[in-house]
Design a protein around this motif. Structure first.
Motif, short mmCIF file in Angstrom:
data_model
loop_
_atom_site.label_atom_id
_atom_site.label_comp_id
_atom_site.label_asym_id
_atom_site.label_seq_id
_atom_site.Cartn_x
_atom_site.Cartn_y
_atom_site.Cartn_z
N ASP A 11 0.81 -1.21 0.00
CA ASP A 11 0.00 0.00 0.00
C ASP A 11 0.85 1.27 0.00
OD1 ASP A 11 -2.69 0.89 -0.13
OD2 ASP A 11 -2.54 1.54 1.97
N GLN A 12 1.90 1.29 0.78
CA GLN A 12 2.75 2.48 0.85
C GLN A 12 3.41 2.75 -0.50
OE1 GLN A 12 5.77 2.29 3.89
NE2 GLN A 12 6.48 4.37 3.49
N ALA A 13 3.94 1.73 -1.13
CA ALA A 13 4.57 1.88 -2.45
C ALA A 13 3.52 2.27 -3.49
CB ALA A 13 5.27 0.59 -2.85
N ARG A 14 2.34 1.69 -3.39
CA ARG A 14 1.26 1.99 -4.33
C ARG A 14 0.91 3.47 -4.27
NH1 ARG A 14 -4.17 2.38 -4.05
NH2 ARG A 14 -4.18 1.90 -1.83
N HIS A 15 0.77 4.01 -3.08
CA HIS A 15 0.45 5.44 -2.94
C HIS A 15 1.55 6.31 -3.52
CE1 HIS A 15 -3.33 5.35 -0.77
NE2 HIS A 15 -2.86 4.38 -0.01
N LYS A 16 2.78 5.92 -3.30
CA LYS A 16 3.91 6.68 -3.84
C LYS A 16 3.88 6.65 -5.37
CE LYS A 16 8.93 7.01 -3.45
NZ LYS A 16 10.12 6.53 -2.74
N VAL A 17 3.63 5.49 -5.95
CA VAL A 17 3.60 5.34 -7.40
C VAL A 17 2.41 6.10 -8.00
CG1 VAL A 17 3.34 3.69 -9.30
CG2 VAL A 17 4.91 3.18 -7.42
N VAL A 18 1.27 6.07 -7.34
CA VAL A 18 0.10 6.82 -7.83
C VAL A 18 0.42 8.31 -7.86
CG1 VAL A 18 -2.24 7.55 -7.19
CG2 VAL A 18 -1.68 5.13 -7.28
N GLY A 19 1.06 8.82 -6.82
CA GLY A 19 1.47 10.23 -6.81
C GLY A 19 2.44 10.55 -7.93
N ALA A 69 -2.69 7.58 -16.87
CA ALA A 69 -3.96 7.73 -16.18
C ALA A 69 -4.60 6.37 -15.90
CB ALA A 69 -4.90 8.61 -17.01
N GLU A 70 -4.57 5.49 -16.88
CA GLU A 70 -5.16 4.16 -16.69
C GLU A 70 -4.40 3.36 -15.64
OE1 GLU A 70 -5.33 2.60 -20.67
OE2 GLU A 70 -7.14 3.76 -21.14
N ARG A 71 -3.08 3.45 -15.62
CA ARG A 71 -2.29 2.73 -14.62
C ARG A 71 -2.60 3.27 -13.23
NH1 ARG A 71 -0.31 -1.98 -13.08
NH2 ARG A 71 1.53 -1.77 -11.78
N THR A 72 -2.81 4.56 -13.12
CA THR A 72 -3.17 5.16 -11.84
C THR A 72 -4.45 4.52 -11.30
OG1 THR A 72 -2.14 7.25 -12.45
CG2 THR A 72 -3.78 7.35 -10.70
N VAL A 73 -5.43 4.37 -12.16
CA VAL A 73 -6.71 3.79 -11.75
C VAL A 73 -6.55 2.31 -11.42
CG1 VAL A 73 -9.08 3.31 -12.51
CG2 VAL A 73 -8.03 5.53 -13.02
N VAL A 74 -5.76 1.60 -12.21
CA VAL A 74 -5.51 0.18 -11.94
C VAL A 74 -4.91 0.01 -10.54
CG1 VAL A 74 -4.01 -1.76 -12.58
CG2 VAL A 74 -5.31 -0.55 -14.34
N LEU A 75 -4.10 0.96 -10.13
CA LEU A 75 -3.47 0.89 -8.81
C LEU A 75 -4.38 1.40 -7.69
CD1 LEU A 75 0.17 2.01 -9.69
CD2 LEU A 75 -0.64 -0.30 -9.13
N GLY A 76 -5.62 1.72 -8.03
CA GLY A 76 -6.57 2.15 -7.01
C GLY A 76 -6.56 3.64 -6.75
#
Length: 159
Positions: A11-19, A69-76
């Motif tokens: 989750d922590q890495a996911r949030h960083k990647v989304v940002g 944008a699509e990858r961002t959504v895929v990552l939640g």
């Protein structure tokens, strides 16, 4: 407890990647608008070739932005590509609206392409460290396109 998404990253890495994806999305949208500004306003010898090139380049930028944008959504996450978000988040220097000559546009665009390319290379390293190989590959793909288009645009400069 850290939730694991389909991506397999925590989750922590996911949030960083989304940002990071949203930051680079802002850059891609900003760069697209700069390219369109040049496309609409440039004049001079070689006009039609550069004018048509910039349409092609803008389309590739939009495709790269769509992937992000699509990858961002895929990552939640939520993709943030509105004008308001982009204007507040982009790292791309504001594009001058008073340019008309091809040389000026080529120089201004090349500078911005190099800036976005550098930011993408940093994003590649960051996503590798986060353990997100898919987003790392996405940034690598887009970076390759950015580098090639920077070369295409820069080839129009007088030597």
């Amino acid at each position: 407890m850290n939730e694991v998404f389909a991506s397999g990253i925590d989750d922590q890495a996911r949030h960083k990647v989304v940002g990071l994806l949203n930051a680079r999305l802002a850059d891609m949208i900003s760069l697209t608008l700069a390219v369109k500004q040049a496309h609409w306003t440039l004049k001079g010898p070689g006009f039609i070739g550069v004018h048509e090139l910039l349409d092609d380049v803008a389309e590739r930028l939009r495709e790269g932005a769509d992937l992000m944008a699509e990858r961002t959504v895929v990552l939640g996450g939520q993709a943030k590509g509105t004008v308001e978000e982009v204007s507040g988040k982009t790292s791309v220097a504001p594009y001058p609206t008073d340019l008309v000559d091809i040389e000026g546009h080529v120089a201004a665009l090349t500078e911005r392409y190099k800036s976005v390319g550098a930011a993408l290379r940093e994003a590649i390293a960051t996503t590798a460290d986060a353990g997100d190989a898919v987003t790392e590959d996405l940034f690598t793909e887009v970076s390759s396109i950015i580098d090639k288009d920077a070369w295409f645009i820069g080839a129009n400069a007088k030597v």
